[in-house]
Design an enzyme around this catalytic site. Sequence first.
Site, PDB file in Angstrom:
ATOM      1  N   GLU A   1     -10.896  -0.951   5.977  1.00 31.96           N
ATOM      2  CA  GLU A   1      -9.743  -1.376   6.761  1.00 31.96           C
ATOM      3  C   GLU A   1     -10.040  -1.282   8.260  1.00 31.96           C
ATOM      4  OE1 GLU A   1      -6.374   1.164   6.191  1.00 31.96           O
ATOM      5  OE2 GLU A   1      -4.991  -0.187   7.222  1.00 31.96           O
TER       6      GLU A   1
ATOM      7  N   SER B   1      -4.704   6.876  12.564  1.00 30.83           N
ATOM      8  CA  SER B   1      -4.311   6.804  13.977  1.00 30.83           C
ATOM      9  C   SER B   1      -5.546   6.906  14.868  1.00 30.83           C
ATOM     10  CB  SER B   1      -3.357   7.940  14.316  1.00 30.83           C
ATOM     11  OG  SER B   1      -4.073   9.159  14.368  1.00 30.83           O
TER      12      SER B   1
ATOM     13  N   GLN C   1       0.836  -1.209   0.000  1.00 26.95           N
ATOM     14  CA  GLN C   1       0.000   0.000   0.000  1.00 26.95           C
ATOM     15  C   GLN C   1       0.865   1.250   0.000  1.00 26.95           C
ATOM     16  OE1 GLN C   1      -1.984   0.619   3.725  1.00 26.95           O
ATOM     17  NE2 GLN C   1      -3.523   2.008   2.889  1.00 26.95           N
TER      18      GLN C   1
ATOM     19  N   SER D   1       4.451  -1.222   4.159  1.00 23.80           N
ATOM     20  CA  SER D   1       4.616  -2.532   4.777  1.00 23.80           C
ATOM     21  C   SER D   1       4.880  -3.609   3.731  1.00 23.80           C
ATOM     22  CB  SER D   1       3.356  -2.925   5.555  1.00 23.80           C
ATOM     23  OG  SER D   1       3.131  -2.016   6.597  1.00 23.80           O
TER      24      SER D   1
ATOM     25  N   SER E   1       1.052   6.573   2.467  1.00 21.08           N
ATOM     26  CA  SER E   1       1.757   7.548   3.303  1.00 21.08           C
ATOM     27  C   SER E   1       3.038   8.057   2.665  1.00 21.08           C
ATOM     28  CB  SER E   1       2.117   6.916   4.646  1.00 21.08           C
ATOM     29  OG  SER E   1       0.983   6.378   5.257  1.00 21.08           O
TER      30      SER E   1
HETATM   31  C1  LIG Z   1       4.283  -0.335  11.242  1.00 15.56           C
HETATM   32  C2  LIG Z   1       3.606   0.599  10.315  1.00 15.56           C
HETATM   33  C3  LIG Z   1       3.160   0.138   9.098  1.00 15.56           C
HETATM   34  C4  LIG Z   1       2.572   0.997   8.178  1.00 15.56           C
HETATM   35  N1  LIG Z   1       2.218   0.521   6.946  1.00 15.56           N
HETATM   36  C5  LIG Z   1       1.778   1.387   5.999  1.00 15.56           C
HETATM   37  C6  LIG Z   1       1.563   0.951   4.654  1.00 15.56           C
HETATM   38  O1  LIG Z   1       1.736  -0.226   4.334  1.00 15.56           O
HETATM   39  N2  LIG Z   1       1.203   1.865   3.738  1.00 15.56           N
HETATM   40  C7  LIG Z   1       0.992   3.173   4.052  1.00 15.56           C
HETATM   41  O2  LIG Z   1       0.639   3.927   3.176  1.00 15.56           O
HETATM   42  N3  LIG Z   1       1.192   3.615   5.308  1.00 15.56           N
HETATM   43  C8  LIG Z   1       1.592   2.767   6.297  1.00 15.56           C
HETATM   44  N4  LIG Z   1       1.830   3.218   7.562  1.00 15.56           N
HETATM   45  C9  LIG Z   1       1.748   4.654   7.822  1.00 15.56           C
HETATM   46  C10 LIG Z   1       0.650   5.077   8.760  1.00 15.56           C
HETATM   47  O3  LIG Z   1      -0.573   5.054   8.147  1.00 15.56           O
HETATM   48  C11 LIG Z   1       1.046   6.480   9.290  1.00 15.56           C
HETATM   49  O4  LIG Z   1       2.110   6.293  10.173  1.00 15.56           O
HETATM   50  C12 LIG Z   1      -0.088   7.183   9.959  1.00 15.56           C
HETATM   51  O5  LIG Z   1      -0.996   7.616   9.021  1.00 15.56           O
HETATM   52  C13 LIG Z   1       0.385   8.375  10.798  1.00 15.56           C
HETATM   53  O6  LIG Z   1       1.165   9.226  10.052  1.00 15.56           O
HETATM   54  P1  LIG Z   1       2.571   9.772  10.575  1.00 15.56           P
HETATM   55  O7  LIG Z   1       3.357   8.606  10.991  1.00 15.56           O
HETATM   56  O8  LIG Z   1       3.135  10.655   9.556  1.00 15.56           O
HETATM   57  O9  LIG Z   1       2.211  10.584  11.878  1.00 15.56           O
HETATM   58  P2  LIG Z   1       1.647  12.077  11.928  1.00 15.56           P
HETATM   59  O10 LIG Z   1       0.525  12.204  10.986  1.00 15.56           O
HETATM   60  O11 LIG Z   1       2.759  13.029  11.840  1.00 15.56           O
HETATM   61  O12 LIG Z   1       1.032  12.105  13.390  1.00 15.56           O
HETATM   62  C14 LIG Z   1       1.801  12.295  14.552  1.00 15.56           C
HETATM   63  C15 LIG Z   1       0.846  12.296  15.730  1.00 15.56           C
HETATM   64  O13 LIG Z   1      -0.040  13.383  15.622  1.00 15.56           O
HETATM   65  C16 LIG Z   1      -1.372  12.953  15.696  1.00 15.56           C
HETATM   66  N5  LIG Z   1      -2.229  13.804  14.894  1.00 15.56           N
HETATM   67  C17 LIG Z   1      -2.073  14.139  13.598  1.00 15.56           C
HETATM   68  N6  LIG Z   1      -3.062  14.931  13.218  1.00 15.56           N
HETATM   69  C18 LIG Z   1      -3.870  15.110  14.280  1.00 15.56           C
HETATM   70  C19 LIG Z   1      -5.075  15.837  14.516  1.00 15.56           C
HETATM   71  N7  LIG Z   1      -5.661  16.545  13.543  1.00 15.56           N
HETATM   72  N8  LIG Z   1      -5.635  15.800  15.748  1.00 15.56           N
HETATM   73  C20 LIG Z   1      -5.036  15.086  16.745  1.00 15.56           C
HETATM   74  N9  LIG Z   1      -3.916  14.383  16.572  1.00 15.56           N
HETATM   75  C21 LIG Z   1      -3.337  14.403  15.361  1.00 15.56           C
HETATM   76  C22 LIG Z   1      -1.325  11.552  15.179  1.00 15.56           C
HETATM   77  O14 LIG Z   1      -2.440  10.808  15.597  1.00 15.56           O
HETATM   78  C23 LIG Z   1      -0.028  11.069  15.784  1.00 15.56           C
HETATM   79  O15 LIG Z   1      -0.238  10.685  17.113  1.00 15.56           O
HETATM   80  C24 LIG Z   1       2.390   2.360   8.508  1.00 15.56           C
HETATM   81  C25 LIG Z   1       2.819   2.823   9.751  1.00 15.56           C
HETATM   82  C26 LIG Z   1       3.421   1.975  10.651  1.00 15.56           C
HETATM   83  C27 LIG Z   1       3.882   2.508  11.965  1.00 15.56           C
END
Ligand SMILES: Cc1cc2nc3c(=O)[nH]c(=O)nc-3n(C[C@H](O)[C@H](O)[C@H](O)COP(=O)(O)OP(=O)(O)OC[C@H]3O[C@@H](n4cnc5c(N)ncnc54)[C@H](O)[C@@H]3O)c2cc1C
Lengths: 389, 372
Positions: A244, A374, A126, A161, A129
């Site tokens: 999902e 999240s 996928q 992933s 991100s």
């Molecule tokens: C092990 C793992 C596997 C993954 N696999 C995939 C994959 O296969 N394909 C893919 O596309 N993505 C994947 N992801 C990505 C995942 O979807 C993102 O990590 C997720 O969307 C959060 O984005 P970020 O890590 O950039 O955190 P950020 O968006 O920077 O968020 C940081 C923190 O801020 C909080 N936050 C952000 N906005 C708000 C808001 N408006 N109000 C309150 N809190 C907020 C978040 O909840 C989080 O706690 C994976 C992530 C992990 C950890």
Amino acid sequence: MELQFNADEIAFREEVRAFIADNLTEEMKQGMLRGGYLIRDHVIEWQRILNKKGWGVPHWPVEWGGAGWSPIKQSIFTEELQLAPAPRPLSFSVYMVGPVIIEFGSEYQKKRFLPRIANSDDWWCQGFSEPDAGSDLASLKTNARREGDYYIVNGQKTWTSYAQYADWIFCLVRTDPTVKKQMGISFLLIDMKTPGITVRPIQTIDGGHEVNEVFFDNVKVPSENLVGEENKGWDYAKFLLSAERVNLARLGVSKERLQRARELAARTPYQGRPLLEHDGFRTKLAALEVELKALEITQLRVLSAEGQSHGAPDPASSILKVKGSELQQATSNLLVQILGPDALRRQDDAFDDWSSMITANYFNWRKVSIFGGSNEIQKTIIAKSILGL
Amino acid sequence: MQDSLVRLLQRSYAFDHRWKYEAATPGWSREIWAQFAEIGLLALPFTSESGGLDGTPVDTMIVMEQLGRHITLEPYLSTIVMAGGILRRAASTEQHESISTKVIDGSLIVSLAHTERGTFGSPSRVGTQAVRSGDLWQISGHKSCVLHGDSADLLIISARTSGAPSDAKGITLFAVDPRATNINIQSYALHDGQRASDIQINSVLVPHSALIGCVDDGFRILQSAEYETLAAVCAEAVGVMSELHQMTVDYLKQRKQFGVPIGNFQALQHRAADMYIALEQARSMAMYAAMMSQTDDKTAIAQAVSSAKVQIGRSAKLIGEEAVQMFGGIGVTMEFKAGHYFKKLTLLEQFLGHADHHLELLTSGPGLFELE
Ligand SMILES: Cc1cc2nc3c(=O)[nH]c(=O)nc-3n(C[C@H](O)[C@H](O)[C@H](O)COP(=O)(O)OP(=O)(O)OC[C@H]3O[C@@H](n4cnc5c(N)ncnc54)[C@H](O)[C@@H]3O)c2cc1C
């Protein structure tokens, strides 16, 4: 509304259980007990076993290999797999890109990809991100420029992933940078063997290799691999993400962990007798069971409501994601607490079984409240879509 | 000394340094250790008669908090706080000369080998046996998770010399050379990168002069040293938590999503505030434990360190998990600092008894408040 299984559903559960008992190998089971990682060969082999039985993609329409089960039966099936525990189906394939192709894809795409997904002939990952587009997914920058019969893709995805195993990646790409950000996104299917794609591993805190960065440098993608219409990708992504959500409660995973917690506590001495005999521990266990039961009933309610409306998952499915991930994390932490001083070791030769992986799994499992939208984002969905705040 | 330590760690313990120290044998930096000796850190808890600085548990607290801030890998806790605590209480003048002096100058690493597998919650359960024949003692048994067992130049081994397996009386401490034949050391990494060992002791012979303290009287000493160690661990955890909390707050200000820093979202602000409350509660209890450790009332000390460990355990879990959550994806990566602090906190939570264990101990005590 039924909050208990009827006779037909109980018989169905027995049938699924018997099938798993006859077909799941000990090696696959041990692989699942040890950790949260998908083992490539196990996932493929198990998917093929299920597919041969007609259970590879039970939630799909019958014409594409679905089993025609009610949502309740589907969830019984999923839970039995988790309880076994059997290799998790590759959700990127069977729960994400498959349903999107079924709903929005061309005939060509359906014929080409769906049977191969059902039989695990292709491994999908996928590509949503990006480094600067996590929770704010719609701000993604990877762009696709149309040139004749091709799109030329440039940019970077991250947290992808199992990209290291993937034959295909489904991507959200920007096709129109001039409009509101949700309006200029398209959904592209890209062959991972195309020149210009580089996959770089990211190590997770438990030392594993699950996620990757994926770079696109002038990658040529045939326009027949565009799903649906250009610039409608955001709608398809929303469809995919809500599907999902339902799938992320993973009740069976938590139940299976509680079962193991009992087992481990029965063989772990504390103050000279098994931890399981201590009231303090039993209270803790009971409290988690209550929460899990509540979630089980909530899931039944959400599923039967969906069964009636035959439609998209309702926003209440965010409850399943939030609570489900919290319980998966609470149960993974419970196992750490049971180990106590033995939880410190990175490897443990004295235990060659799953218990040596407990702490690493607890670390790894922090991911479930981060990915799939999240838990903060889920709560915003509840606040906005359900509560109207 | 505190200033020198802060400067030393800032200079030589950046995160990429730590990686290098962890990767090379012995899994920590001998250079840093020598510098610790230079600024007097290794002399801290020893008495001035044995060349030490007469440091108090509060002094140790200040040091441990700094070490926690950098999640250091050196054997300060095992050699100086644990083993040092035992030496200070029980070593003879000769032993101070032959052992403590070298610990203080940095040339001798000492580890305590007391805990055995499967004895959680029963601190006086010692299955390792020592039998006397003439002027020699013969020791046999198995010790588990000995911190830095693989770099130790000397082991302090607890062994049963009389009584039933769980009696408090009948435990004796011995100074044993780990390079003795018949000692088999198996080493491994802990989740925070520190090293530890399982040690098999097969009929090892030591002279009577290897005894630390009196025959059958080891548990009292072990227990006092353990209380002091608990107070030190609480302080270390406070250091880890404050650094992780600061990192998180900085990240909230810097990471942008939806066009604004994520710290603009009140949902996250309140949680950062909750983390801060948990941090300050933990800090208070670490101070309380250190201050109470300076008294002579053993029951009061036991209660203080247990209650501190409960608070520390709770705060560490909250701060560790919340930090990772707010970092999002990068919070669960090896490359990035925050995840390592989370892992360290998880270890400190479990080390010397988790919160549930210490709550259990407290429930059988007289209670923390005297009400008329
Ligand atoms: C092990 C793992 C596997 C993954 N696999 C995939 C994959 O296969 N394909 C893919 O596309 N993505 C994947 N992801 C990505 C995942 O979807 C993102 O990590 C997720 O969307 C959060 O984005 P970020 O890590 O950039 O955190 P950020 O968006 O920077 O968020 C940081 C923190 O801020 C909080 N936050 C952000 N906005 C708000 C808001 N408006 N109000 C309150 N809190 C907020 C978040 O909840 C989080 O706690 C994976 C992530 C992990 C950890």
